[in-house]
Design a protein around this motif. Sequence first.
Motif, short mmCIF file in Angstrom:
data_model
loop_
_atom_site.label_atom_id
_atom_site.label_comp_id
_atom_site.label_asym_id
_atom_site.label_seq_id
_atom_site.Cartn_x
_atom_site.Cartn_y
_atom_site.Cartn_z
N ALA A 1 0.83 -1.20 0.00
CA ALA A 1 0.00 0.00 0.00
C ALA A 1 0.87 1.25 0.00
O ALA A 1 1.85 1.35 0.74
N ILE A 2 0.48 2.19 -0.84
CA ILE A 2 1.09 3.52 -0.85
C ILE A 2 -0.06 4.51 -0.74
O ILE A 2 -0.74 4.81 -1.72
N GLY A 3 -0.32 4.97 0.48
CA GLY A 3 -1.48 5.82 0.69
C GLY A 3 -2.75 5.08 0.29
O GLY A 3 -3.00 3.95 0.72
N LYS A 4 -3.55 5.69 -0.58
CA LYS A 4 -4.79 5.08 -1.04
C LYS A 4 -4.57 4.10 -2.19
O LYS A 4 -5.50 3.45 -2.65
N TYR A 5 -3.32 3.99 -2.64
CA TYR A 5 -2.99 3.15 -3.79
C TYR A 5 -2.46 1.79 -3.36
O TYR A 5 -1.95 1.63 -2.25
N THR A 6 -2.57 0.83 -4.27
CA THR A 6 -1.89 -0.45 -4.11
C THR A 6 -0.96 -0.63 -5.30
O THR A 6 -1.38 -0.50 -6.45
N PHE A 7 0.29 -0.90 -4.99
CA PHE A 7 1.31 -1.03 -6.03
C PHE A 7 1.67 -2.51 -6.18
O PHE A 7 2.00 -3.18 -5.21
N TYR A 8 1.59 -3.01 -7.44
CA TYR A 8 1.93 -4.39 -7.75
C TYR A 8 3.19 -4.37 -8.63
O TYR A 8 3.09 -4.30 -9.86
N PRO A 9 4.37 -4.42 -8.01
CA PRO A 9 5.61 -4.25 -8.78
C PRO A 9 5.83 -5.32 -9.84
O PRO A 9 6.27 -5.03 -10.94
N GLN A 10 5.51 -6.56 -9.51
CA GLN A 10 5.78 -7.64 -10.47
C GLN A 10 4.82 -7.60 -11.66
O GLN A 10 5.18 -8.02 -12.76
N ASN A 11 3.62 -7.09 -11.44
CA ASN A 11 2.64 -6.97 -12.53
C ASN A 11 2.67 -5.61 -13.20
O ASN A 11 1.89 -5.36 -14.12
N HIS A 12 3.55 -4.72 -12.70
CA HIS A 12 3.67 -3.37 -13.26
C HIS A 12 2.31 -2.65 -13.26
O HIS A 12 1.86 -2.11 -14.28
N GLN A 13 1.68 -2.64 -12.08
CA GLN A 13 0.38 -1.99 -11.96
C GLN A 13 0.31 -1.13 -10.71
O GLN A 13 0.86 -1.49 -9.66
N LEU A 14 -0.41 -0.02 -10.84
CA LEU A 14 -0.71 0.87 -9.72
C LEU A 14 -2.23 1.03 -9.70
O LEU A 14 -2.82 1.47 -10.69
N ARG A 15 -2.86 0.67 -8.58
CA ARG A 15 -4.32 0.66 -8.52
C ARG A 15 -4.85 1.58 -7.45
O ARG A 15 -4.28 1.70 -6.37
N ILE A 16 -5.97 2.22 -7.76
CA ILE A 16 -6.72 2.98 -6.77
C ILE A 16 -8.20 2.79 -7.11
O ILE A 16 -8.63 3.04 -8.24
N ASN A 17 -8.95 2.27 -6.15
CA ASN A 17 -10.35 1.92 -6.37
C ASN A 17 -10.45 0.96 -7.57
O ASN A 17 -9.81 -0.06 -7.57
N ASP A 18 -11.20 1.34 -8.60
CA ASP A 18 -11.34 0.46 -9.77
C ASP A 18 -10.44 0.88 -10.93
O ASP A 18 -10.53 0.34 -12.03
N THR A 19 -9.55 1.84 -10.68
CA THR A 19 -8.67 2.34 -11.73
C THR A 19 -7.32 1.65 -11.66
O THR A 19 -6.70 1.59 -10.60
N VAL A 20 -6.88 1.14 -12.81
CA VAL A 20 -5.58 0.45 -12.89
C VAL A 20 -4.68 1.21 -13.86
O VAL A 20 -5.04 1.44 -15.01
N GLN A 21 -3.52 1.64 -13.38
CA GLN A 21 -2.53 2.29 -14.23
C GLN A 21 -1.46 1.27 -14.57
O GLN A 21 -0.76 0.77 -13.69
#
Length: 236
Positions: free
Chosen positions: A142-162
């Motif tokens: 967790a990074i603040g309100k975000y969840t970071f998935y380093p191995q999948n190269h994803q940054l998520r907040i709510n239903d938004t995936v970067q």
Amino acid sequence: MEKQRVLLAEDDFDFGSILKQYLEIHNFDVSWAQDGKEALTLFNAETLAERPFDICVFDVMMPKMDGFALAEAIVSKSPELPFIFLTAKKMKDDRIKGLKLGADDYIVKPFEADILVLRLQNILKRSQRGSAIIRNTIDNYAIGKYTFYPQNHQLRINDTVQKLTDKEAQLISYFFEHKNQLVNRDDLLNGVWGSDDFFSGRSMDVFISRLRKYFKEDPQISIESTRGVGLTFITP
């Protein structure tokens, strides 16, 4: 030792032929396309065959699809794939455009083939080192309100995936490891880019701007610059 695979897109037949031969002498497996559309077709075919490229080299000015459009198309599918631009131009706008697309390097023609070989080897070493670091991290954090998935190269907040590029994932990982600490700019460059030269510095500035946009939904997260010293990744 397994050869590393290069996708080369260069429309000048003589120059492309020389580069291909020279890279093959230095133990690279090279697929050469003479325009952007052909290169994209090669990329798609190799991806479907599960024989991915390790790095790409794109001439900027090509018929049918230029190097920038080609890079954009490939980054949308494989954001972790490193790439270099080749160009006869010295225009500042072109360099900035290449950096914004996430280019790992930018070589102005004419240049010695040895330079390209060294740049490719250095980028691949950094990429492999960064990927190893990411593989050794936990699945997510967790990074603040975000969840970071380093191995999948994803940054998520709510239903938004970067979806993140490999460099973005490495940079976030580095920042998180040094969160709420003032990080020296050269240390950050050497830690993520493996170099503190001018190009790497400009590239980092572009990536920092991207991360600020990615984290904008949480006002408690910021990347603060201390002029002449470095940066601080501020997070709860």
